[in-house]
Design a protein around this motif. Structure first.
Motif: not given
Length: 307
Positions: A177, A181, A196-197, A243-245
């Motif tokens: 990440v 993150h 959640d991601y 992003t938070d991916a």
């Protein structure tokens, strides 16, 4: 002795259906009607006395008999094509090495090997064409004689049957990440927080995706939605950095980013040893001196790669 009823049109139809995994797409590629290509395949199956294709939900796939014929027919047709091409290239001595590259070797191993190869005496007059894609696509092209070698993590692929694989090293997939993150630095006891991601992960029906599915099964979770499915390393890297991916990535693809701190690895191990990365050849094709030399460069680059 070759059955005289088998014509070049039969073999071309067979190779194109094997390549496209579809009678319709093969017919379009060859600029003939679908009934015509179906007839050609039916005639070929009658001549060889075996069923060559089976229909699946995704199109058509080769039977074991089809895989065996592909291993021999592909290189034979390709050798004929190369003979014609050699006449056109004879005036300038142009030579090519055709390499299939999986995403597991695109970042370090293969670029290093190509640079070393082209700086060597043997590689100075040999151009390299690199083709990327899934293991099924690349191994099918290797079997049909359209590629000289495939490099990467591919042993789980069905298409590797009847091809010659040489192990170089093991490499695992990692959960990575961006540095900021929410899960960075968190001690994870299980995989539940991951859902959640969004995830960036290999597409379905790839060998790497099989490992993702196994991971999900072990932890009793499902791939979250939405997610990003791609084999493109630059797209995955940008998506995760912005992003938070969570990126499920080959270690080679993220090693430098982990070193400089722009990406961090989550505390939960995705897999331990990882899969076998190596080179794959078509044993029915006579290897050239150039191919022998390139394989040796790959072996040396694998031995010297950072651990």
């Amino acid at each position: 002795m070759l059955d005289q009823r088998i014509k070049l049109r039969h073999l071309n139809a067979f190779l194109e259906v094997a390549r496209r995994r579809s009678f319709a797409r093969a017919a379009e590629s060859l600029a003939i009607s679908q009934p015509a290509i179906s007839k050609a395949i039916r005639e070929l199956e009658e001549h060889v006395g075996a069923v060559l294709f089976e229909r699946t939900a995704q199109g058509v796939s080769l039977t074991q008999a089809g895989l065996t014929l592909l291993r021999h027919a592909g290189p034979a047709v390709r050798a004929l094509e190369e003979g014609v091409e050699a006449l056109a290239d004879a005036h300038n001595g142009q030579r090519w090495l055709r390499v299939g590259a999986l995403s597991t070797v695109e970042s370090r191993l293969l670029p290093t090997a190509i640079q070393r190869w082209q700086s060597s005496p043997l590689g100075r007059d040999v151009s390299i064409q690199v083709v990327t894609g899934t293991s099924a696509f690349l191994l099918s092209r290797l079997a049909s004689g359209e590629l000289d070698i495939v490099v990467g993590r591919m042993t789980a692929a069905r298409e590797i049957r009847e091809l010659a694989f040489e192990h170089l090293y093991y490499e695992s997939l990692r959960l990575v990440v961006r540095a900021a993150h929410p899960l960075a630095g968190v001690s994870l006891q299980g995989a539940e927080p991951l859902i959640d991601y969004p995830w960036a992960l290999p597409p379905q029906r790839t060998t790497l995706r099989q490992q993702v599915d196994s991971f999900c099964a072990r932890h009793a979770i499902s791939v979250p939605s939405p997610c990003l499915e791609t084999l493109s390393l630059p797209i995955s890297r940008r998506y995760v950095q912005d992003t938070d991916a969570i990126w499920i990535a080959p270690f080679e693809a993220v090693a430098e980013a982990l070193d400089d701190g722009s990406l961090v690895e989550l505390s939960l191990a995705f897999e331990q040893q990882g899969g076998s990365v190596g080179l794959c050849l078509n044993a029915s094709m006579q290897p050239t001196t150039a191919l022998h030399g390139f394989c040796e460069v790959l072996r040396l680059a694998a031995l010297e790669r950072p651990q």
